[in-house]
Design a protein around this motif. Structure first.
Motif, PDB file in Angstrom:
ATOM      1  N   SER A  24      32.111  44.729  44.772  1.00  0.00           N
ATOM      2  CA  SER A  24      32.404  44.954  43.233  1.00  0.00           C
ATOM      3  C   SER A  24      30.873  44.666  42.653  1.00  0.00           C
ATOM      4  O   SER A  24      30.473  45.172  41.545  1.00  0.00           O
ATOM      5  CB  SER A  24      33.379  43.796  42.673  1.00  0.00           C
ATOM      6  OG  SER A  24      32.767  42.468  43.195  1.00  0.00           O
ATOM      7  N   ALA A  25      30.069  43.520  43.240  1.00  0.00           N
ATOM      8  CA  ALA A  25      28.856  43.454  42.747  1.00  0.00           C
ATOM      9  C   ALA A  25      28.022  44.603  42.967  1.00  0.00           C
ATOM     10  O   ALA A  25      27.071  44.845  42.030  1.00  0.00           O
ATOM     11  CB  ALA A  25      28.222  42.238  43.506  1.00  0.00           C
ATOM     12  N   VAL A  26      28.043  45.152  44.333  1.00  0.00           N
ATOM     13  CA  VAL A  26      27.206  46.589  44.375  1.00  0.00           C
ATOM     14  C   VAL A  26      27.487  47.621  43.510  1.00  0.00           C
ATOM     15  O   VAL A  26      26.548  48.452  42.891  1.00  0.00           O
ATOM     16  CB  VAL A  26      27.467  46.818  45.892  1.00  0.00           C
ATOM     17  CG1 VAL A  26      26.750  48.182  46.283  1.00  0.00           C
ATOM     18  CG2 VAL A  26      26.893  45.713  46.758  1.00  0.00           C
ATOM     19  N   PHE A  27      28.660  47.728  43.419  1.00  0.00           N
ATOM     20  CA  PHE A  27      29.123  48.775  42.138  1.00  0.00           C
ATOM     21  C   PHE A  27      28.864  48.462  41.010  1.00  0.00           C
ATOM     22  O   PHE A  27      28.439  49.321  40.415  1.00  0.00           O
ATOM     23  CB  PHE A  27      30.766  48.871  42.322  1.00  0.00           C
ATOM     24  CG  PHE A  27      31.196  50.052  41.652  1.00  0.00           C
ATOM     25  CD1 PHE A  27      31.032  51.513  42.082  1.00  0.00           C
ATOM     26  CD2 PHE A  27      32.026  49.858  40.353  1.00  0.00           C
ATOM     27  CE1 PHE A  27      31.134  52.489  41.001  1.00  0.00           C
ATOM     28  CE2 PHE A  27      32.377  50.942  39.652  1.00  0.00           C
ATOM     29  CZ  PHE A  27      32.119  52.037  39.987  1.00  0.00           C
ATOM     30  N   TYR A  28      28.664  47.345  40.485  1.00  0.00           N
ATOM     31  CA  TYR A  28      28.244  47.064  39.050  1.00  0.00           C
ATOM     32  C   TYR A  28      26.999  47.374  39.053  1.00  0.00           C
ATOM     33  O   TYR A  28      26.599  48.250  37.927  1.00  0.00           O
ATOM     34  CB  TYR A  28      28.507  45.504  38.939  1.00  0.00           C
ATOM     35  CG  TYR A  28      27.818  44.830  37.652  1.00  0.00           C
ATOM     36  CD1 TYR A  28      28.367  45.088  36.421  1.00  0.00           C
ATOM     37  CD2 TYR A  28      26.516  44.382  37.749  1.00  0.00           C
ATOM     38  CE1 TYR A  28      27.801  44.930  35.294  1.00  0.00           C
ATOM     39  CE2 TYR A  28      26.062  43.920  36.800  1.00  0.00           C
ATOM     40  CZ  TYR A  28      26.487  44.245  35.533  1.00  0.00           C
ATOM     41  OH  TYR A  28      25.788  43.801  34.276  1.00  0.00           O
ATOM     42  N   TYR A  29      26.124  47.200  39.970  1.00  0.00           N
ATOM     43  CA  TYR A  29      24.409  47.461  39.990  1.00  0.00           C
ATOM     44  C   TYR A  29      24.499  48.991  39.905  1.00  0.00           C
ATOM     45  O   TYR A  29      23.730  49.257  39.037  1.00  0.00           O
ATOM     46  CB  TYR A  29      23.787  46.689  40.760  1.00  0.00           C
ATOM     47  CG  TYR A  29      23.481  45.337  40.265  1.00  0.00           C
ATOM     48  CD1 TYR A  29      22.508  44.992  39.380  1.00  0.00           C
ATOM     49  CD2 TYR A  29      24.154  44.229  40.802  1.00  0.00           C
ATOM     50  CE1 TYR A  29      22.474  43.601  39.108  1.00  0.00           C
ATOM     51  CE2 TYR A  29      23.995  42.879  40.690  1.00  0.00           C
ATOM     52  CZ  TYR A  29      23.159  42.655  39.481  1.00  0.00           C
ATOM     53  OH  TYR A  29      23.113  41.332  39.040  1.00  0.00           O
ATOM     54  N   PHE A  30      25.111  49.653  40.818  1.00  0.00           N
ATOM     55  CA  PHE A  30      25.025  50.874  41.034  1.00  0.00           C
ATOM     56  C   PHE A  30      25.370  51.929  39.624  1.00  0.00           C
ATOM     57  O   PHE A  30      24.536  52.794  39.212  1.00  0.00           O
ATOM     58  CB  PHE A  30      25.935  51.620  42.119  1.00  0.00           C
ATOM     59  CG  PHE A  30      26.015  52.977  42.292  1.00  0.00           C
ATOM     60  CD1 PHE A  30      24.861  53.615  42.757  1.00  0.00           C
ATOM     61  CD2 PHE A  30      27.041  53.670  41.749  1.00  0.00           C
ATOM     62  CE1 PHE A  30      25.163  55.254  42.839  1.00  0.00           C
ATOM     63  CE2 PHE A  30      27.401  55.029  41.789  1.00  0.00           C
ATOM     64  CZ  PHE A  30      26.203  55.740  42.398  1.00  0.00           C
ATOM     65  N   ARG A  31      26.465  51.332  38.988  1.00  0.00           N
ATOM     66  CA  ARG A  31      27.173  52.102  37.870  1.00  0.00           C
ATOM     67  C   ARG A  31      25.792  51.800  36.746  1.00  0.00           C
ATOM     68  O   ARG A  31      25.506  52.701  35.845  1.00  0.00           O
ATOM     69  CB  ARG A  31      28.216  51.592  37.443  1.00  0.00           C
ATOM     70  CG  ARG A  31      28.969  52.319  36.393  1.00  0.00           C
ATOM     71  CD  ARG A  31      30.233  51.702  35.988  1.00  0.00           C
ATOM     72  NE  ARG A  31      30.136  50.397  34.932  1.00  0.00           N
ATOM     73  CZ  ARG A  31      30.718  49.294  35.272  1.00  0.00           C
ATOM     74  NH1 ARG A  31      31.786  49.364  36.134  1.00  0.00           N
ATOM     75  NH2 ARG A  31      30.711  48.403  34.554  1.00  0.00           N
TER      76      ARG A  31
END
Length: 198
Positions: A25-32
């Motif tokens: 979820s943290a990785v996807f947050y920064y990716f988005r």
């Protein structure tokens, strides 16, 4: 960054990331966040410019090569985003690429396979004109883009030019089937790679 690279390389679902990487979820947050901000595109542009300068080329290319390819869609892909390529008899999507002479990506477009190559070509020409600026002189295309009456808004000063394929004599390099923007297929361009010997 390693988690984003892993997801990009493997194509796995975000929730299926290995446990030795940060929480998905943290990785996807920064990716988005980076994608919406355009940071991923700016990084790609900087890396492309650095690779060109390392190869002793100017930062922005003057010739660009475009082409499309129809690929089959997976079973779960919605029918509203796919189509049938009538020419190649492929149900799915059509992806188009614009690259420089080193093969570095300038632009990408994905559309239903039923879309004509000219629609992809116009979108790719818009991206190339935006990213290469005034340095863009030639766009090499294949026969699928021939006979286009479409004009790109950003490339209003460019004209498309096509010529039928010419047979090659022994030891002669093949010429592109069609060429957009200005110039002739037999001209040697300063940004083109040197011709290889027979």
């Amino acid at each position: 960054m390693n988690a984003i690279f892993h997801q990009n390389r493997t194509g796995c679902q975000w929730r299926m990331s290995p446990h030795d990487l940060p929480v998905w979820s943290a990785v996807f947050y920064y990716f988005r966040l980076w994608r919406e901000d355009g940071l991923d595109q700016r990084i790609q542009e900087l890396l492309r410019c650095q690779a060109r300068e390392k190869a002793r080329r100017s930062e922005d290319p003057s010739p660009v090569i475009t082409d499309t390819r129809s690929v089959r869609a997976a079973a779960g892909v919605p029918r509203t985003t796919t189509g049938l390529d009538a020419n190649k008899k492929v149900p799915g999507r059509k992806r188009g690429l614009a690259v420089d002479v080193l093969g570095l990506i300038i632009g990408v477009v994905v559309m239903a396979a039923s879309a004509h190559d000219n629609a992809a070509g116009t979108a790719l020409l818009d991206q190339a004109a935006e990213r290469c600026g005034m340095r863009l002189e030639k766009v090499l295309v294949d026969q699928g883009f021939m006979g286009s009456g479409h004009r790109s808004r950003r490339s209003a000063g460019h004209r498309r030019q096509s010529r039928p394929p010419q047979p090659c004599r022994p030891g002669q390099r093949a010429r592109p089937a069609a060429q957009a923007v200005s110039g002739r297929a037999d001209e040697r361009h300063a940004d083109a790679p040197p011709a290889s010997g027979p």
